[in-house]
Design a protein around this motif. Structure first.
Motif, PDB file in Angstrom:
ATOM      1  N   SER A  35      -4.852  -1.899   1.416  1.00 45.64           N
ATOM      2  CA  SER A  35      -5.868  -2.773   0.817  1.00 45.64           C
ATOM      3  C   SER A  35      -6.778  -3.365   1.887  1.00 45.64           C
ATOM      4  N   GLN A  38      -9.007  -0.598   3.537  1.00 44.55           N
ATOM      5  CA  GLN A  38     -10.024  -0.055   2.640  1.00 44.55           C
ATOM      6  C   GLN A  38     -10.921  -1.142   2.054  1.00 44.55           C
ATOM      7  N   LYS A  40     -10.241  -3.623  -0.046  1.00 44.03           N
ATOM      8  CA  LYS A  40     -10.033  -3.820  -1.484  1.00 44.03           C
ATOM      9  C   LYS A  40      -9.279  -5.122  -1.732  1.00 44.03           C
ATOM     10  N   ASN A  41      -9.566  -5.730  -2.881  1.00 40.01           N
ATOM     11  CA  ASN A  41      -8.894  -6.985  -3.237  1.00 40.01           C
ATOM     12  C   ASN A  41      -7.598  -6.754  -3.999  1.00 40.01           C
ATOM     13  N   SER A  42      -7.354  -5.516  -4.422  1.00 39.53           N
ATOM     14  CA  SER A  42      -6.153  -5.203  -5.189  1.00 39.53           C
ATOM     15  C   SER A  42      -5.604  -3.860  -4.736  1.00 39.53           C
ATOM     16  N   ASP A  45      -6.884  -0.817  -6.454  1.00 41.97           N
ATOM     17  CA  ASP A  45      -8.212  -0.288  -6.143  1.00 41.97           C
ATOM     18  C   ASP A  45      -8.191   0.651  -4.942  1.00 41.97           C
ATOM     19  N   THR A  46      -7.028   0.807  -4.311  1.00 44.54           N
ATOM     20  CA  THR A  46      -6.931   1.693  -3.151  1.00 44.54           C
ATOM     21  C   THR A  46      -6.753   3.133  -3.597  1.00 44.54           C
ATOM     22  N   GLN A  50      -5.869   4.943  -7.214  1.00 47.34           N
ATOM     23  CA  GLN A  50      -7.051   5.310  -7.990  1.00 47.34           C
ATOM     24  C   GLN A  50      -6.983   6.733  -8.554  1.00 47.34           C
TER      25      GLN A  50
END
Length: 686
Positions: A35, A38, A40-42, A45-46, A50
């Motif tokens: 996270s 990349q 990302k906040n979650s 979402d990586t 995904q």
């Protein structure tokens, strides 16, 4: 980060002792690092998630980021955990780690249902998971077919129970408004009867705006456990784990001398009777005895504990003897001999002669070694997904449980037998070597999932590979007793194969003289049948097949006669349909007609009624079977499954299943058949 500071060991009395190496667990695992890297906040979402989420969205034709985004995340996360567990040899069950797996799987499968997946979904996502993670985790590739099949079969089973369970949930929550509380008894019924874990019921409750009475659920669960304990008969009080550990600390481990001998001597170090240590044991008394060394094998690794006898002479010259009933291992390496004294008195400090049954040890060794060969043959014939799920070998036979999602065919069983017997005929020496666990596994030894191994393990090698002679056939970590040469097994014969749980099969087999006697008995049966049929032994199968075909034809004729009798036998069978709330109903109790026979009768009655409902209850051997059929024009107004369900409940059953236009069920009390029809009438009148 989620920092955990590890600084002390807290002892039972509350004292805290500083750890030799204090440390900090940052909790900064792979997904959190991904996270950060990349941006990302979650974690969802990586790229770790995904691709899986996209596959789930594509398979269900739904938006991965819409209002059902949480369902896609649950499916992606639970798909990974389920697949890794299955690849490690865990299969869904109702206890232990198998139940943890089943809970994870069913929660994901419930979300697949919420997404509108008409067919099982999870197994269709496995190729995407393997594509993403199979290179880093090759065990996923090796077990892919088994993972897919396990997920598919479990989802098929769950979908069957899901409809029934959701029907119960609908009925129980119909009058619950926002903020209502579902009864704990209903939640327990969903768990106990339909396999709904509590957290799944709570998920569904939250979605509908109410909660679950978890206190009442826990009470129902505890009540069930109490009933189970009442039906269990114990074998007498024994020492607790803590007491065995204390004895182990005080006395040290038992030295096992039984790899090379079945007889030896040992000094009595402790006697445990009714859970407490005692100084001596008199004739007629039973207790567990610890010796400094023993040739008796303690049950472990699937091998039964030895039986035998012991003799001693005490300080006063008095002789004594006892029968060894069983030997169990406690605290890792304490061999507790459960003995019954037959003569004399046995006290602490006495030195006894210990004699394990030589014949029993001989056949147990053969059965245990054959189990290792069978394990390898299973993997060779069925595939690398096969994992040992349990075994028991003793002087009588071997029993081997393994992961596989389909019955083993006769051809596959024959190939396994041929392979094992071919290795037996090699008559090569069994090789044992002490190694470190990781060194042994790196060398190709098979280790069992969930087993705990010490700093040094015993590695057993049996036979040479049938295709590549420079490779060993079977290499496993095992502390049991085994044959000196593969030829000592003499003969291997599988006697049964069956399913014992979802995705778990069991093979039972015999070796040596027991196998020979079994084959002689089978030959005797064939000879007896040949004499009865007045044919040659080779012609018995054809004769049996002909008789079976004749019986099927007669059964078909009887079923047709019962059907005709039900349809045109006079009296009430020809009476006009009754009408309830504007719906025509043909309701009958048919004696001697089973569920299979009801289907044809119901179809004919459905044609006869034209527009309406047919409810038939067949009574055979005191039990009831119900069939409900609804004509196509009434299918949207009347639900056959609902009517079948109320009838079954009225007759003391638990539920029924089927489609809106045709459903069947069963109940234990055929004497309540009229009550079942009355429930159908009441449901139509409501």
């Amino acid at each position: 980060w989620n920092l955990v500071f590890m600084q002390y060991e807290q002892l039972p009395g509350g004292e805290r002792v500083p750890l030799p190496k204090p440390s900090i667990d940052t909790g900064m695992g792979l997904e959190r690092i991904a996270s950060v890297l990349q941006g990302k906040n979650s974690v969802f979402d990586t790229d770790l998630f995904q691709t899986l989420i996209a596959a789930s969205a594509d398979a269900t034709s739904t938006d991965p980021n819409g209002e059902m985004a949480a369902s896609h995340r649950v499916i992606a996360d639970h798909l990974r955990s389920s697949s890794f567990l299955i690849a490690d040899g865990v299969t869904p069950s109702n206890e232990g780690r198998g139940y943890v797996l089943r809970r994870i799987m069913r929660r994901a499968m419930r979300h697949a249902h919420l997404l509108g997946a008409a067919d099982p979904l999870m197994h269709r996502l496995v190729p995407t998971l393997v594509s993403e993670m199979g290179e880093a985790f090759p065990e996923l590739k090796r077990a892919q077919a088994f993972v897919e099949d396990t997920l598919k079969q479990e989802e098929i089973r769950f979908r069957t129970t899901l409809g029934r369970g959701m029907g119960l949930l609908e009925d129980a929550s119909r009058d619950l408004g926002e903020g209502g509380v579902l009864s704990g008894q209903t939640a327990f019924t969903l768990y106990d009867t339909y396999g709904f874990p509590l957290d799944l019921t709570q998920d569904e409750a939250r979605r509908r705006g109410f909660t679950v009475d978890t206190d009442a659920f826990d009470a129902a669960m505890n009540e069930q456990k109490a009933r189970s304990r009442e039906h269990w008969t114990g074998s007498g009080q024994t020492a607790s784990t803590g007491e065995w550990l204390a004895l182990r600390d005080r006395l040290g481990p038992t030295v096992f001398t039984g790899y090379d001998a079945v007889e030896g001597s040992g000094e009595v170090l402790a006697i445990v009777r009714d859970g407490a240590s005692v100084d001596d044991l008199s004739a007629g008394q039973t207790a567990e005895v610890l010796f400094d060394q023993t040739p008796f094998y303690g049950e472990g690794g699937g091998q039964a504990g030895d039986k035998g006898e012991i003799e001693w002479t005490d300080a006063s010259g008095q002789q004594g003897s006892a029968t060894v009933l069983d030997v169990q291992k406690h605290a890792g390496d304490l061999f507790a001999h459960r003995i019954e004294v037959t003569t004399g008195t046995l006290g602490i400090g006495a030195r006894a002669q210990l004699r394990s049954s030589a014949q029993a040890r001989l056949t147990t060794r053969a059965n245990h070694s054959a189990a290792h060969l069978l394990h390898k043959a299973l993997a060779n014939v069925l595939g690398g997904h096969v994992a040992q799920k349990g075994q028991m070998v003793d002087a009588e036979r071997l029993r081997f449980d393994f992961s596989h999602n389909a019955p083993v065919t006769e051809d596959e069983l024959a190939r396994m037998e041929d392979e094992v017997n071919a290795v037996i005929r090699q008559n090569l020496p069994a090789e044992t070597k002490m190694m470190g666990p990781q060194e042994a596994i790196a060398a190709g030894a098979v280790a069992l999932f969930g087993e705990k191994y010490g700093d040094e393990v015993r590695v057993l090698t049996l036979g040479r590979d049938l295709a590549e002679a420079d490779k060993p056939y079977s290499v496993e970590l095992c502390g049991g007793t085994h044959v000196a040469r593969t030829g000592d097994i003499a003969l291997f014969k599988i006697v049964s194969e069956s399913g014992i749980a979802a995705g778990v099969r069991r093979i039972e087999a015999l070796t040596g003289e027991a196998a020979r006697q079994f084959l002689l008995a089978q030959a005797g049966v064939a000879k007896s049948l040949a004499q009865s049929f007045k044919v040659q032994v080779a012609d018995v199968p054809a004769r049996v097949e002909a008789l079976t075909a004749d019986r099927r034809a007669l059964e078909k004729q009887v079923a047709e006669l019962k059907k005709q009798l039900a349809l045109g036998g006079g009296g009430s069978a020809n009476a006009a349909p009754e009408e309830i709330n504007g719906v025509k109903l043909i309701a009958r109790v048919l004696d001697g007609v089973d569920g299979k026979g009801l289907r044809g009768v119901a179809e004919d009655f459905r044609k006869q009624v034209g527009s309406g409902v047919v409810a038939l209850i067949g009574v055979t051997e005191g039990k009831a079977a119900i069939t409900v059929a609804v004509t196509s024009d009434m299918a949207g107004k009347v639900n056959a499954a609902d009517l079948a369900r109320v009838a079954v409940i009225a007759m003391g059953g638990q539920g029924a299943g089927g489609k809106p236009d045709f459903a069947q069920g069963g109940a234990p009390d055929g004497s309540k058949a009229e009550d079942g029809l009355a429930a159908v009438r009441a449901a139509l009148a409501d």
